[in-house]
Scaffold this motif. Structure first.
Motif, PDB file in Angstrom:
ATOM      1  N   ARG D  22       4.135   4.082 -15.359  1.00 30.89           N
ATOM      2  CA  ARG D  22       2.833   4.541 -15.310  1.00 30.89           C
ATOM      3  C   ARG D  22       2.342   3.883 -13.953  1.00 30.89           C
ATOM      4  NH1 ARG D  22       1.238   3.461 -20.025  1.00 30.89           N
ATOM      5  NH2 ARG D  22       1.284   5.965 -20.467  1.00 30.89           N
ATOM      6  N   LEU D  23       2.545   2.543 -13.611  1.00 30.66           N
ATOM      7  CA  LEU D  23       1.867   1.721 -12.495  1.00 30.66           C
ATOM      8  C   LEU D  23       2.686   2.327 -11.159  1.00 30.66           C
ATOM      9  CD1 LEU D  23       1.571  -1.754 -14.049  1.00 30.66           C
ATOM     10  CD2 LEU D  23      -0.349  -0.364 -13.004  1.00 30.66           C
ATOM     11  N   ARG D  25       4.237   5.266 -10.690  1.00 26.55           N
ATOM     12  CA  ARG D  25       4.047   6.806 -10.283  1.00 26.55           C
ATOM     13  C   ARG D  25       2.906   7.708 -10.615  1.00 26.55           C
ATOM     14  NH1 ARG D  25       9.761   8.657 -12.663  1.00 26.55           N
ATOM     15  NH2 ARG D  25      11.200   6.554 -12.155  1.00 26.55           N
ATOM     16  N   VAL D  26       2.065   6.935 -11.423  1.00 24.25           N
ATOM     17  CA  VAL D  26       0.935   7.725 -12.056  1.00 24.25           C
ATOM     18  C   VAL D  26      -0.448   7.282 -11.538  1.00 24.25           C
ATOM     19  CG1 VAL D  26      -0.497   8.691 -13.967  1.00 24.25           C
ATOM     20  CG2 VAL D  26       2.167   8.355 -14.157  1.00 24.25           C
ATOM     21  N   VAL D  27      -0.447   5.789 -11.637  1.00 21.02           N
ATOM     22  CA  VAL D  27      -1.667   5.168 -11.159  1.00 21.02           C
ATOM     23  C   VAL D  27      -1.874   4.874  -9.918  1.00 21.02           C
ATOM     24  CG1 VAL D  27      -3.027   3.072 -11.523  1.00 21.02           C
ATOM     25  CG2 VAL D  27      -2.200   4.337 -13.702  1.00 21.02           C
ATOM     26  N   ASN D  28      -2.987   5.211  -9.396  1.00 22.37           N
ATOM     27  CA  ASN D  28      -3.107   4.889  -7.971  1.00 22.37           C
ATOM     28  C   ASN D  28      -3.839   3.540  -7.398  1.00 22.37           C
ATOM     29  OD1 ASN D  28      -5.308   4.711  -5.609  1.00 22.37           O
ATOM     30  ND2 ASN D  28      -4.514   6.901  -5.310  1.00 22.37           N
ATOM     31  N   GLN D 286      -5.709   3.191 -14.973  1.00 20.98           N
ATOM     32  CA  GLN D 286      -6.307   3.591 -13.939  1.00 20.98           C
ATOM     33  C   GLN D 286      -7.711   2.721 -13.804  1.00 20.98           C
ATOM     34  OE1 GLN D 286      -5.269   5.754 -11.153  1.00 20.98           O
ATOM     35  NE2 GLN D 286      -6.591   4.231 -10.316  1.00 20.98           N
TER      36      GLN D 286
END
Lengths: 341, 341, 341, 341
Positions: D22-23, D25-28, D286
């Motif tokens: 998640r950190l 690939r997903v979260v900005n 996020q």
């Protein structure tokens, strides 16, 4: 996955500013490298607080700015063709908001330019393909469970139309989403269209033919009907029911918090597409960034943008004539064989 | 309310036997006085255990039997016209199962005979008007809350069609219910019809055009679209969504027991119209008995039966031609002014 | 089925008048033969237009009136015991509105009198057993599909309570329906009860403990929880969710016409039990008439009325003490073995 | 917003690996800077393809790694206390998966350490607060529309329990989510708890008390009941219905694609919390990254982690004793006044 993708965003209006925010704060793996808008003040506002972004009046200058690896086109439709060709000239991958190009002739020129280039660079902004419910319906239709699709019943309702919205725009702006969704869900082309006119609502602006009832025929013998009603008054409601040989499925009913007061049990209907499809926009841009960083193009492409234009143009003619109108589509170049459906 | 209404039931087949049972055991205020069926054995079976009922081979004999005050016609459609005229000759009130008469010319002759009689005797068996949900929708549309109706989206699905069911019967047998319901709900006549053909389902018998998508235009400028699909496989599903200037309403979703097992939450879909509309039949016949005992005719009348025939005939022509087809209706006699809508 | 059942109705108040109307106009096979009410004017009004009915001030006189074959008791609860015993003395079948007798000691005397009589004459008016949805849930639980029931989650909400409604009445008047429904659905007895008190609503009359949360334990090891809230403000809502070893089922969600206006999709919630359970009352009385004419007793009996009283009394004690309270039930006489569950 | 937040992730198991993905690939706005797991092979697998990440066997080493600005704790519960204190020692902001610390004494030590530090560093991983539906319900309850909440009816069902799941874990692992959600939704503390035992399901492992029915009392006089059933067999179902003085609201019904086949209309029930709450996890992380980069702590804090532990411990005692059990909570330090509710 290596360095951040440096994106030039063309257009800093409502949609452009939203994409700038999304690239900066929501999407992983990208950064806003340059923004172009004739109104450079607006562009500066939209990029306030973002490091390392350059602001330009001209699209060309933004594409040439340092650190730009890809382009997101959110400028007005008439500017799209030139921007797409400029991106192609630089070999830059593009995410282009719909419409690809407002008229099908221009869209076809873009397709031809991409074909000459010999590789796909364009993703067209049909974000419904990234909506969770649409994706679930697509997956169901692609499987074997329901059998061959026979009909799609679609509803597309807005609370009210913006100033200047014309009868043709119900088709080439609103229904264009259903056109792409139907092509994608069914894996078929739309081959003819008839537009029926219920009496217009007293709440529609004078002269606007609203609602309209649009019926498409498909290359696989299915029917797609769309109620489009852009001054329905009560909410933004997008529904789709597929009727197949062995069953059906529907999406887009009201969401699931039910509030009970004073004799009614109520489900809220979203008032706005940015509410209904907020996640779809996020997922669309994330998917584009992820694919682009891997050197791939995965979403709806230039051909899909062209096809939507051709069908919408036939729809507008059908609205005017009242008659069933065939869709005449150019032959599909090999480049788009096996493209993501 | 005084003596029981003595009813002669014509026809002791599936529907007739069900009405005999209903008059005998469910409905209050009536009794089965006579039954006619060419198959008198069948008529005897259907009346077993009922006191004071006479069985006849001929309709005329049943009408003339002692104690008969009213007639319920449940014989095959081609026998209706003669039975109706015979009832008129005796001044007997009639509840006539749909179709009133299979062809509109015959239906018009019945209307004209009733006009000559100078008073209404006929109620036509459109039982949906007695369904709780339809009644609720009617009441909503008659009120001021939603504004003018613009569209009705209708669905009419059966698990499978009986042997011998033809493409025309999807319209003149199945959709005839929607024809009456639309006229009643909107208080408007249907003025034109177009029939579209999605590819037929592989589960439909060879040669049957199933599903069909039927679009009606109305005298008030509304559209009524009907998906009729009589081999849908999964259930008997009748839905209606009204779209109006200030909102909409829909009825006919699945019923409300939700069963959760093995990854799904399921609502049962009824398999049969006798399940879905069981209460509507009971209420229809009770309403007829109650009104008749008071010397009144309150439900859909001969004119409504005629109108449904005319529209259905235009629909069948539209199915064959593929073209939009106007409905040419005879002028409505004054006798039917202000009739129950 | 032979002659009409001549019914003596005791009580011509709200409920009694409704039953008189039902027997006269809705139910098949019965007629109102006599009515008793201390307020004979009220009884006359309720029977206006009904032929052959006699009006009496005394219950006993109505039972003795000519043409009386059966009794429907709709008088106030304190009058039930005497009326039941009088009916037993004459061998008349009885449909007795709930409560059978307000206190369990009195209810037990009725049971004992019926046992001495050696045959069942009493049906107790638990009409939920005749509601379509409850019947469907019962049938599902009796089958093998969901496995052993572990919990019932029940909701019983009224818009507002009538004047004089006490905290104890939430249990012995409102929850008594859930007590019977749970016993019937599960085929088990309720063995203990705890009553919890969320803070009372500001909309409840001063001093009324409303809502209450009542938890029953059953002889089969299941739990039954009931939210009872008689001043909930928004509607009459009766729901029941069964949780079983292999799945669950729930009934009583809002009905199925969905109205969409101004940002919400709304389902109407009925405001009143006469709306929600209208059909159940009709079916209950029809079932009683049909069974009685055949010389049978099929519905919930005197024992079920007694059991509900005993459990409700334990519930009221639990409300007062705040403690878990056992239910002490007399042994069930053999007469009630194999009775309709 | 400046540089990416460099996160040390402690634990590379199921949950840890998911957070790493998640950190990455997903979260900005964040990057995985270091990972610690005693099983360094597992940590290496989980970080394959991520640039600039160091892998460690010891948590302490990961905290000390270059580029680490914040910590995400996803190691087993017993390791949390030491990891939190180590993060505090370095002044690093923490997102700690639930439970904060498995026992309330340890959780209180963490609270006290944070109080000594004089500023909040901890966010506890109660992700339901980030679920769209829960957020909508919270917003509704915080507004004036429904009035004071009186009851929450909660359901928490899993398909089946993992090996080694104990009766106490239904409360301190499963129901702990409802404990936090109830505290947050109501803005009240839970003050007492009673645990009832329906007969256990035959599908639960031998000896496991499953389902359980847990009833909490709150500081504001409301009741919160929770059906927890971790071997329900059919799906992962989390529902919450709030009952208030002027109406109610419920969330967590089945999702909105309805599939109709073979006599049923089905809504899919998710099988897994990672499906049901996928978005909530994304939004939680996020929100933590965004707040942390701004130097703020906004979510549920250490105090909420402590409170959940204390209530869960009382719940486990209540399960064992069968009696109503008071919750004895330490006084809340001022540091947590006005914290995000």
């Amino acid at each position: 996955m290596g360095d951040l993708l440096g994106v030039a965003v063309l257009g800093a209006g409502h949609m452009g500013a939203d994409h700038i925010r999304r690239l900066d704060r929501v999407v992983n793996g990208a950064r806003v490298a340059a923004v172009a808008d004739p109104d450079t003040e607006r562009a500066k506002e939209a990029t306030a607080g973002i490091d390392g972004v350059s602001v330009h009046a001209e699209a060309e200058a933004a594409l040439a700015a340092p650190g730009v690896n890809a382009v997101l086109i959110a400028s007005p439709g008439p500017a799209h063709e030139e921007a797409l060709l400029a991106a192609f000239a630089r070999g830059l991958p593009v995410l282009c908001e719909k419409p690809l190009v407002p008229d099908s002739a221009g869209a076809l020129r873009v397709v031809e330019a991409e074909v000459r280039l010999g590789r796909r660079l364009t993703q067209t902004g049909f974000m419904r393909r990234y909506d969770t419910e649409y994706a679930r319906l697509k997956s169901l239709l692609d499987g074997d469970r329901l059998g061959r699709p026979l009909m799609l019943h679609c509803t597309h309702r807005n609370v009210s139309s913006p100033p200047g919205f014309t009868s043709a725009m119900l088709i080439n702006s609103s229904v264009s989403h259903e056109i792409d969704a139907a092509r994608w869900l069914l894996g078929q082309e739309l081959t003819a269209v008839t537009v029926l006119r219920p009496g217009s609502s007293a709440h529609a602006p004078a002269g606007l033919v609203d609602p309209q009832f649009v019926v498409f025929e498909t290359s696989g013998g299915a029917l797609v009907d769309v109620e489009v009603f852009v001054n329905c008054g009560f909410g933004y409601q997008v529904r789709c029911e597929a009727v197949c040989e062995r069953g059906g499925a529907r999406i887009g009913e009201e969401h699931s918090m039910v509030v009970t007061t004073a004799g009614d049990a109520r489900s809220e209907v979203p008032q706005d597409y940015l509410v209904r499809f907020a996640n779809a926009y996020d997922r669309e841009v994330q998917a584009w960034v992820d694919a682009t960083r891997r050197g791939r193009v995965t979403g709806p492409g230039a051909w899909d943008g062209y096809a939507a234009s051709v069908v919408a143009e036939a729809g507008v003619r059908a609205l005017e004539s009242g008659a069933r109108t065939s869709v005449e589509q150019a032959p599909r170049p090999e480049l788009y064989d096996g493209a993501h459906r």
